[in-house]
Motif scaffolding. Structure first.
Motif, PDB file in Angstrom:
ATOM      1  N   ILE A   1     -11.433  -2.517   2.915  1.00 25.93           N
ATOM      2  CA  ILE A   1     -10.781  -1.537   3.682  1.00 25.93           C
ATOM      3  C   ILE A   1     -11.474  -0.296   3.427  1.00 25.93           C
ATOM      4  CG2 ILE A   1      -8.301  -0.404   3.952  1.00 25.93           C
ATOM      5  CD1 ILE A   1      -7.074  -3.209   3.011  1.00 25.93           C
ATOM      6  N   SER A   2     -11.717   0.430   4.701  1.00 19.92           N
ATOM      7  CA  SER A   2     -12.531   1.582   4.356  1.00 19.92           C
ATOM      8  C   SER A   2     -11.285   2.743   4.733  1.00 19.92           C
ATOM      9  CB  SER A   2     -13.400   1.885   5.402  1.00 19.92           C
ATOM     10  OG  SER A   2     -13.058   2.046   6.809  1.00 19.92           O
ATOM     11  N   GLY A   3     -11.471   4.074   4.334  1.00 23.79           N
ATOM     12  CA  GLY A   3     -10.514   4.971   4.380  1.00 23.79           C
ATOM     13  C   GLY A   3     -10.028   5.128   6.097  1.00 23.79           C
ATOM     14  N   ASP A   4     -11.006   4.848   6.895  1.00 19.90           N
ATOM     15  CA  ASP A   4     -10.592   4.992   8.257  1.00 19.90           C
ATOM     16  C   ASP A   4      -9.896   3.857   8.912  1.00 19.90           C
ATOM     17  OD1 ASP A   4     -12.179   7.134   7.865  1.00 19.90           O
ATOM     18  OD2 ASP A   4     -14.088   6.128   8.610  1.00 19.90           O
ATOM     19  N   ASP A   5     -10.018   2.766   8.380  1.00 16.17           N
ATOM     20  CA  ASP A   5      -9.071   1.557   8.715  1.00 16.17           C
ATOM     21  C   ASP A   5      -7.877   1.702   9.180  1.00 16.17           C
ATOM     22  OD1 ASP A   5     -11.313  -0.166   9.154  1.00 16.17           O
ATOM     23  OD2 ASP A   5     -11.086  -1.078   7.167  1.00 16.17           O
ATOM     24  N   ASP A   6      -7.135   1.123  10.128  1.00 15.48           N
ATOM     25  CA  ASP A   6      -5.708   1.082  10.108  1.00 15.48           C
ATOM     26  C   ASP A   6      -5.163   0.113   9.312  1.00 15.48           C
ATOM     27  OD1 ASP A   6      -3.359   1.512  10.843  1.00 15.48           O
ATOM     28  OD2 ASP A   6      -3.572   1.698  12.966  1.00 15.48           O
TER      29      ASP A   6
ATOM     30  N   THR B   1      -7.161   3.884  -4.049  1.00 10.93           N
ATOM     31  CA  THR B   1      -7.933   4.326  -5.151  1.00 10.93           C
ATOM     32  C   THR B   1      -8.819   3.441  -5.807  1.00 10.93           C
ATOM     33  OG1 THR B   1      -6.023   3.711  -6.511  1.00 10.93           O
ATOM     34  CG2 THR B   1      -6.158   6.180  -5.880  1.00 10.93           C
ATOM     35  N   LYS B   2      -8.768   2.077  -5.311  1.00  7.36           N
ATOM     36  CA  LYS B   2      -9.700   1.008  -5.648  1.00  7.36           C
ATOM     37  C   LYS B   2     -10.191   0.291  -4.491  1.00  7.36           C
ATOM     38  CE  LYS B   2      -7.866   0.940 -10.184  1.00  7.36           C
ATOM     39  NZ  LYS B   2      -8.649   1.410 -11.113  1.00  7.36           N
ATOM     40  N   LYS B   3     -11.133  -0.299  -4.729  1.00  5.17           N
ATOM     41  CA  LYS B   3     -11.702  -1.314  -3.440  1.00  5.17           C
ATOM     42  C   LYS B   3     -10.650  -2.201  -3.387  1.00  5.17           C
ATOM     43  CE  LYS B   3     -16.665  -0.635  -3.755  1.00  5.17           C
ATOM     44  NZ  LYS B   3     -17.934  -1.155  -3.782  1.00  5.17           N
ATOM     45  N   VAL B   4     -10.230  -2.434  -2.211  1.00  6.48           N
ATOM     46  CA  VAL B   4      -9.321  -3.649  -1.319  1.00  6.48           C
ATOM     47  C   VAL B   4      -9.990  -4.392  -0.501  1.00  6.48           C
ATOM     48  CG1 VAL B   4      -6.875  -4.178  -0.951  1.00  6.48           C
ATOM     49  CG2 VAL B   4      -7.336  -1.998  -1.961  1.00  6.48           C
ATOM     50  N   ILE B   5      -9.881  -5.592  -0.458  1.00  5.22           N
ATOM     51  CA  ILE B   5     -10.401  -6.616   0.612  1.00  5.22           C
ATOM     52  C   ILE B   5      -9.566  -6.954   1.331  1.00  5.22           C
ATOM     53  CG2 ILE B   5     -11.900  -8.666   0.953  1.00  5.22           C
ATOM     54  CD1 ILE B   5     -13.315  -8.104  -1.398  1.00  5.22           C
TER      55      ILE B   5
ATOM     56  N   TYR C   1      -1.318  -1.829  -6.059  1.00  2.00           N
ATOM     57  CA  TYR C   1      -2.305  -1.687  -7.528  1.00  2.00           C
ATOM     58  C   TYR C   1      -3.168  -0.726  -7.070  1.00  2.00           C
ATOM     59  CZ  TYR C   1      -6.057  -2.090 -10.619  1.00  2.00           C
ATOM     60  OH  TYR C   1      -6.962  -1.789 -11.803  1.00  2.00           O
ATOM     61  N   SER C   2      -3.686  -0.662  -5.621  1.00  5.80           N
ATOM     62  CA  SER C   2      -4.869   0.410  -5.459  1.00  5.80           C
ATOM     63  C   SER C   2      -4.045   1.847  -4.794  1.00  5.80           C
ATOM     64  CB  SER C   2      -5.786  -0.253  -4.213  1.00  5.80           C
ATOM     65  OG  SER C   2      -4.709  -0.592  -3.198  1.00  5.80           O
ATOM     66  N   ASP C   3      -2.536   1.962  -4.860  1.00  4.16           N
ATOM     67  CA  ASP C   3      -1.957   2.985  -4.607  1.00  4.16           C
ATOM     68  C   ASP C   3      -1.816   3.406  -3.267  1.00  4.16           C
ATOM     69  OD1 ASP C   3      -1.339   3.875  -7.207  1.00  4.16           O
ATOM     70  OD2 ASP C   3      -3.443   4.572  -7.617  1.00  4.16           O
ATOM     71  N   VAL C   4      -2.109   2.355  -2.207  1.00  6.22           N
ATOM     72  CA  VAL C   4      -1.915   2.439  -0.975  1.00  6.22           C
ATOM     73  C   VAL C   4      -0.330   2.389  -0.471  1.00  6.22           C
ATOM     74  CG1 VAL C   4      -2.499   1.282   1.277  1.00  6.22           C
ATOM     75  CG2 VAL C   4      -4.014   1.518  -0.325  1.00  6.22           C
ATOM     76  N   LEU C   5       0.476   1.412  -1.095  1.00  8.52           N
ATOM     77  CA  LEU C   5       1.782   1.591  -0.829  1.00  8.52           C
ATOM     78  C   LEU C   5       2.345   1.783  -2.200  1.00  8.52           C
ATOM     79  CD1 LEU C   5       1.833  -1.901   1.126  1.00  8.52           C
ATOM     80  CD2 LEU C   5       2.300   0.212   1.975  1.00  8.52           C
ATOM     81  N   LYS C   6       3.528   2.490  -2.099  1.00 12.18           N
ATOM     82  CA  LYS C   6       4.306   2.760  -3.391  1.00 12.18           C
ATOM     83  C   LYS C   6       5.185   1.384  -3.492  1.00 12.18           C
ATOM     84  CE  LYS C   6       6.334   7.500  -3.257  1.00 12.18           C
ATOM     85  NZ  LYS C   6       6.295   7.863  -1.737  1.00 12.18           N
TER      86      LYS C   6
END
Length: 314
Positions: free
Chosen positions: A236-241, A224-228, A100-105
């Motif tokens: 999850i911040s942009g720098d988090d692995d 693209t959205k806040k994810v916990i 949903y937050s576009d992290v994964l296809k």
């Protein structure tokens, strides 16, 4: 109006027929099932709609089936113009939140969770590990019980779901010992769960290691959205692995109650559970009651619940 959160169901919520009504009514939802079929090279749509149940409950089928159903139902919610400020999913559900937050296809996620299911299933020989739900005891008490039962073998806190409901995981004798101790401490119930492996315990580390090899092959994008994250109960911040978090998630506790608390404290007052079942809606209500906060918690899994959401929010 406050903020909206989308919550995504985890394993155990599956049932034959899930997603069918919405896929029949919404072409965008049906398309997700078609894309999953193509991606997996396997008729997962038929498995979700028609079963058989004994195939659907196999972990390596359950995980892609729930992910696909959740993302299909999400299409119908999005068509209503409803979007979330923040998202999270319980264990497997975290993959839906990441789609949903576009992290994964979607196509990559559905293949990933099929492998995740397989690795989790294979990590521990059948009959060696189990899980149990402890109902009606405070977290501190359960953590104390886990410490005492550790002398018998591996036992850990797997899911901190909501006040008074914690799932423990580990080796059969140690989990059984913890259940006995829980009953002595006044637990309303301490019941073994019908699962095939001790999910979210250190016994699943080998599965996490194998999963990492697969995670290296997929593209991970900035949310693209806040994810916990389940592992940290934090955004999850942009720098988090993200790969590392997903690897750890297999063998670490799911901090669900903490995740919902964070959302409520940050002004989320509408929680929409997307996917089969309504367990997360129940957890949210319990957590908000404990915090003495008024929230709206709804679930969407079929046309009736979709209609309720429409009445409430549009």
């Amino acid at each position: 109006m406050g903020k909206i959160a989308f919550l995504f169901s985890g394993q155990g919520s599956q049932y034959v027929g899930m997603g069918q009504e919405i896929a029949n009514e919404y072409e965008s939802a049906n398309q997700i099932f078609e894309r999953a079929n193509e991606s997996l090279n396997f008729d997962i749509k038929k498995l979700c709609f028609e079963g058989p149940e004994e195939e659907l409950v196999k972990t390596e089928n359950t995980q892609p089936a729930i992910l696909t159903t959740s993302i299909a139902i999400l299409q119908a919610v999005k068509e209503m113009g409803i979007n979330a400020d923040v998202t999270a999913g319980l264990s497997l559900g975290e993959y839906s939140a990441l789609v949903y937050s576009d992290v994964l296809k979607f196509e990559e996620a559905v293949n990933l969770v099929k492998k995740r299911g397989k690795y989790m299933q294979e990590a521990v020989p059948l009959g060696k590990g189990t899980m149990a739900a402890i109902i009606g005891l405070d977290r501190e008490v359960v953590d104390g019980i886990i410490d005492s039962a550790k002398e018998t073998g591996v036992v850990e806190g797997a899911n901190y779901n909501c006040p008074g409901q914690i799932v423990i995981s580990g080796e059969v004798p140690a989990v059984e010992k913890a259940c006995e101790l829980a009953k002595e401490k006044g637990a309303k119930r301490a019941i073994k769960l019908p699962v095939s492996a001790p999910f979210h315990s250190s016994m699943l580390k080998p599965a996490g290691d194998k999963l990492m090899e697969e995670l290296k092959k997929v593209s991970i994008n900035k949310p693209t959205k806040k994810v916990i994250s389940n592992v940290t109960a934090n955004y999850i911040s942009g720098d988090d692995d993200i790969r590392s978090l997903l690897m750890q998630q297999v063998s670490k506790s799911v901090l669900w109650e903490d995740s919902i608390r964070l959302m409520i404290e940050d002004g989320v007052d509408t929680f929409i559970e997307i996917g089969p079942g309504k367990a997360l809606t129940g957890f949210t209500k319990k957590i908000s009651r404990k915090l003495k906060k008024k929230v709206t918690a709804l679930n969407v899994e079929n046309l009736k619940t979709l209609g309720k959401l429409k009445q409430k929010l549009t």
